[in-house]
Design a protein around this motif. Structure first.
Motif, PDB file in Angstrom:
ATOM      1  N   GLU A  79      66.115  28.542 -60.107  1.00  0.00           N
ATOM      2  CA  GLU A  79      67.590  27.754 -59.937  1.00  0.00           C
ATOM      3  C   GLU A  79      67.349  26.440 -59.821  1.00  0.00           C
ATOM      4  N   ALA A  80      66.419  25.635 -59.200  1.00  0.00           N
ATOM      5  CA  ALA A  80      66.298  24.551 -58.618  1.00  0.00           C
ATOM      6  C   ALA A  80      66.304  23.468 -59.972  1.00  0.00           C
ATOM      7  N   GLN A  81      66.894  22.531 -59.990  1.00  0.00           N
ATOM      8  CA  GLN A  81      66.921  21.540 -60.920  1.00  0.00           C
ATOM      9  C   GLN A  81      66.035  20.107 -60.658  1.00  0.00           C
ATOM     10  N   ARG A  82      65.277  20.389 -59.623  1.00  0.00           N
ATOM     11  CA  ARG A  82      64.768  19.159 -58.971  1.00  0.00           C
ATOM     12  C   ARG A  82      63.283  19.608 -58.429  1.00  0.00           C
ATOM     13  N   PRO A  83      62.228  18.730 -58.290  1.00  0.00           N
ATOM     14  CA  PRO A  83      60.921  19.045 -57.808  1.00  0.00           C
ATOM     15  C   PRO A  83      60.994  19.600 -56.513  1.00  0.00           C
ATOM     16  N   LEU A  84      60.187  20.600 -56.192  1.00  0.00           N
ATOM     17  CA  LEU A  84      60.132  21.380 -54.977  1.00  0.00           C
ATOM     18  C   LEU A  84      59.014  21.076 -54.187  1.00  0.00           C
ATOM     19  N   ARG A  85      59.400  21.658 -52.874  1.00  0.00           N
ATOM     20  CA  ARG A  85      58.214  21.073 -51.697  1.00  0.00           C
ATOM     21  C   ARG A  85      58.386  22.483 -50.770  1.00  0.00           C
ATOM     22  N   TRP A  86      57.196  23.060 -50.779  1.00  0.00           N
ATOM     23  CA  TRP A  86      57.262  24.260 -49.862  1.00  0.00           C
ATOM     24  C   TRP A  86      56.048  24.109 -48.727  1.00  0.00           C
ATOM     25  N   LEU A  87      56.548  24.640 -47.535  1.00  0.00           N
ATOM     26  CA  LEU A  87      55.497  24.470 -46.398  1.00  0.00           C
ATOM     27  C   LEU A  87      55.400  25.951 -45.748  1.00  0.00           C
ATOM     28  N   ASP A  88      54.123  26.266 -45.747  1.00  0.00           N
ATOM     29  CA  ASP A  88      53.604  27.117 -44.792  1.00  0.00           C
ATOM     30  C   ASP A  88      53.233  26.558 -43.610  1.00  0.00           C
ATOM     31  N   LEU A  89      53.812  26.596 -42.584  1.00  0.00           N
ATOM     32  CA  LEU A  89      53.613  25.803 -41.272  1.00  0.00           C
ATOM     33  C   LEU A  89      52.522  26.627 -40.380  1.00  0.00           C
ATOM     34  N   MET A  90      52.384  27.868 -40.566  1.00  0.00           N
ATOM     35  CA  MET A  90      51.223  28.379 -39.831  1.00  0.00           C
ATOM     36  C   MET A  90      50.542  29.467 -40.719  1.00  0.00           C
ATOM     37  N   ALA A  91      49.755  28.773 -41.569  1.00  0.00           N
ATOM     38  CA  ALA A  91      49.113  29.244 -42.766  1.00  0.00           C
ATOM     39  C   ALA A  91      48.095  30.373 -42.518  1.00  0.00           C
ATOM     40  N   GLY A  92      47.395  30.281 -41.542  1.00  0.00           N
ATOM     41  CA  GLY A  92      46.299  31.319 -41.299  1.00  0.00           C
ATOM     42  C   GLY A  92      45.204  31.109 -42.352  1.00  0.00           C
ATOM     43  N   CYS A  93      45.183  32.380 -43.054  1.00  0.00           N
ATOM     44  CA  CYS A  93      44.295  32.355 -44.076  1.00  0.00           C
ATOM     45  C   CYS A  93      44.736  31.632 -45.476  1.00  0.00           C
ATOM     46  N   GLY A  94      45.893  31.566 -45.711  1.00  0.00           N
ATOM     47  CA  GLY A  94      46.397  30.729 -46.864  1.00  0.00           C
ATOM     48  C   GLY A  94      47.175  31.709 -47.605  1.00  0.00           C
ATOM     49  N   ILE A  95      47.201  33.002 -47.376  1.00  0.00           N
ATOM     50  CA  ILE A  95      47.845  34.112 -48.395  1.00  0.00           C
ATOM     51  C   ILE A  95      49.024  33.612 -48.850  1.00  0.00           C
ATOM     52  N   ARG A  96      49.944  33.240 -48.272  1.00  0.00           N
ATOM     53  CA  ARG A  96      51.338  32.921 -48.478  1.00  0.00           C
ATOM     54  C   ARG A  96      51.267  31.929 -49.641  1.00  0.00           C
ATOM     55  N   GLY A  97      50.701  30.823 -49.284  1.00  0.00           N
ATOM     56  CA  GLY A  97      50.551  29.570 -50.104  1.00  0.00           C
ATOM     57  C   GLY A  97      50.172  29.933 -51.520  1.00  0.00           C
ATOM     58  N   LEU A  98      48.946  30.582 -51.230  1.00  0.00           N
ATOM     59  CA  LEU A  98      48.270  30.977 -52.530  1.00  0.00           C
ATOM     60  C   LEU A  98      49.254  31.842 -53.498  1.00  0.00           C
ATOM     61  N   ARG A  99      50.081  33.019 -52.943  1.00  0.00           N
ATOM     62  CA  ARG A  99      50.978  33.678 -53.640  1.00  0.00           C
ATOM     63  C   ARG A  99      51.770  32.594 -54.250  1.00  0.00           C
ATOM     64  N   TRP A 100      52.463  32.054 -53.428  1.00  0.00           N
ATOM     65  CA  TRP A 100      53.538  31.038 -53.943  1.00  0.00           C
ATOM     66  C   TRP A 100      53.149  30.299 -55.095  1.00  0.00           C
ATOM     67  N   GLY A 101      51.885  29.549 -55.069  1.00  0.00           N
ATOM     68  CA  GLY A 101      51.299  29.027 -56.352  1.00  0.00           C
ATOM     69  C   GLY A 101      51.088  29.736 -57.603  1.00  0.00           C
ATOM     70  N   LEU A 102      50.760  30.922 -57.347  1.00  0.00           N
ATOM     71  CA  LEU A 102      50.024  31.870 -58.398  1.00  0.00           C
ATOM     72  C   LEU A 102      51.445  32.805 -59.003  1.00  0.00           C
ATOM     73  N   GLU A 103      52.336  33.207 -58.170  1.00  0.00           N
ATOM     74  CA  GLU A 103      53.356  34.185 -58.474  1.00  0.00           C
ATOM     75  C   GLU A 103      54.763  33.342 -58.460  1.00  0.00           C
ATOM     76  N   ALA A 104      55.110  32.462 -58.056  1.00  0.00           N
ATOM     77  CA  ALA A 104      56.558  32.059 -57.632  1.00  0.00           C
ATOM     78  C   ALA A 104      56.913  31.037 -58.425  1.00  0.00           C
ATOM     79  N   CYS A 105      55.784  30.266 -58.910  1.00  0.00           N
ATOM     80  CA  CYS A 105      56.282  28.935 -59.802  1.00  0.00           C
ATOM     81  C   CYS A 105      56.159  29.294 -61.339  1.00  0.00           C
ATOM     82  N   PRO A 106      57.096  29.410 -62.161  1.00  0.00           N
ATOM     83  CA  PRO A 106      57.018  29.504 -63.593  1.00  0.00           C
ATOM     84  C   PRO A 106      56.213  28.173 -64.143  1.00  0.00           C
TER      85      PRO A 106
END
Length: 386
Positions: free
Chosen positions: A39-66
């Motif tokens: 839905e966004a019409q602008r560049p996006l910036r997402w923060l995983d503040l307590m990333a641990g092994c990085g699973i959320r950020g990795l899934r964001w990059g591979l699954e959430a961004c068209p």
């Protein structure tokens, strides 16, 4: 180290804290990111503040961004420097993803948030998966969240908001917390009240998108608005319950006055008051319905448990506030067992009341029906079920 597969990723979890059972909450985070990206019409910036092994950020990059929007900044932070090599190793798959830039840090969460504010760096999505109570970080997190941005919040502080450590509730929430059959929901509402007050101090408004718990971790998704909605302050109030008769009552702080009498006929009843807490909706069913449609079966974005969670939350916006345990109602009436929940809900709806099964705790319903009528319906439906 063993490899773990989830969604579109395969990674090493390392020796630090990691719970496979938390996948439904990670699924939700990925779908929220995908919804925002669509839905966004602008560049996006997402923060995983307590990333641990990085699973959320990795899934964001591979699954959430068209692929159609190559303008995403992913920030992953974990305060433990010993996990940096694991984090960087797991995130290598993002290096070849077109248009996705990656920033990894090993700062204390408070330092990162305050430095971001000083540098005027704002985020569209912040995932704050905290140990214990996260309230010390809330204003700093909201201060760097863009308008209409999403905060995904987790808390493992269960004792204080459920009434089992009342002194800690005063310290952490500035509130009275009492034991209640719908304790998980009251814990979520107490956390939402703190979030709302922090947002209001910044001159911003707040909208709950999703609220749920399995009893160990309390999870919220809220959207920050540029301004308060009309009469938003009326969503803060108190909930009272009489342990003796089980009656309940609610009052907004803006209209606070004397409490009515409970159902105790001998005048010996006593209200136990919880709050201030959030009296507004807990979910945005329309948004949750859109998330269900976004789930990509080819990427395995949504697990079976995650789908069931979203479907359950979609059916209960969180209003009316008062929740009743059918088992407790049956016990007070000395019935052989609780009434069938769906039948009880339908009977209350037919009588002109609001009613639905609670999505937060099983075996509970929320309704605005007076307790006397609720008990009468319980008797009728247990008798009719025999």
């Amino acid at each position: 180290m063993s490899h773990y597969r989830e969604g579109a990723v395969c990674l090493q979890t390392g020796s630090g804290f990691f719970r496979k059972d938390s996948r439904p909450s990670r699924d939700l985070s990925v779908l929220l990111a995908a919804h925002q990206a669509s839905e966004a019409q602008r560049p996006l910036r997402w923060l995983d503040l307590m990333a641990g092994c990085g699973i959320r950020g990795l899934r964001w990059g591979l699954e959430a961004c068209p692929e159609s929007r190559p303008d995403l900044e992913l920030w992953l932070n974990d305060a433990d420097p010993d996990r940096s090599s694991l984090l960087e190793s797991n995130l290598q798959r993002l290096q070849g993803v077109r248009g996705v830039s990656l920033t990894t840090t090993n700062w204390a969460a408070e330092r990162l948030l305050r430095q971001a504010y000083l540098d005027q760096i704002f985020f569209d999505l912040i995932d704050l998966d905290a140990f214990g109570c996260p309230n010390a970080l809330l204003q700093s997190a909201l201060a760097v969240l863009r308008f209409d941005g999403l905060l995904v919040l987790a808390s493992t502080d269960g004792r204080s908001p459920t009434g089992h450590d009342r002194r800690a509730a005063v310290r952490h929430f500035g509130a009275a917390a009492r034991a209640h059959p719908a304790s998980w929901e009251l814990a979520l509402r107490l956390q939402l009240a703190v979030l709302a007050r922090e947002a209001w101090q910044l001159g911003r408004g707040l909208e709950p998108v999703a609220s749920f718990s399995e009893g160990r971790t309390f999870r919220l998704v809220v959207r920050l608005r540029q301004r308060l909605a009309a009469d938003e302050e009326s969503q803060l109030g108190l909930l009272a319950r009489c342990e003796r008769c089980g009656d309940q009552a609610v009052q907004p702080l803006l209209k606070l006055s004397g409490w009515r009498s409970c159902r105790c006929t001998d005048g010996q009843g006593r209200w136990a008051v919880t709050g201030p807490l959030w009296l507004g909706p807990l979910q945005m069913p329309a948004v949750l319905a859109q998330l269900l449609k976004l789930a990509d079966p080819q990427l395995d974005t949504l697990s079976v448990a995650g789908r069931l969670l979203l479907q359950r939350l979609q059916r209960d916006c969180g209003l009316p506030v008062c929740c009743w345990s059918t088992a407790e109602l049956a016990s007070r009436l000395s019935l052989a067992g609780p009434p069938p929940l769906e039948e009880l809900v339908q009977a209350l709806l037919s009588a002109g009341h609001q009613a639905c099964p609670s999505a937060v705790m099983t075996g509970q319903l929320r309704t605005d029906a007076p307790m006397a009528e609720l008990l009468q319906q319980c008797v009728q439906h247990v008798a009719g079920d025999r």
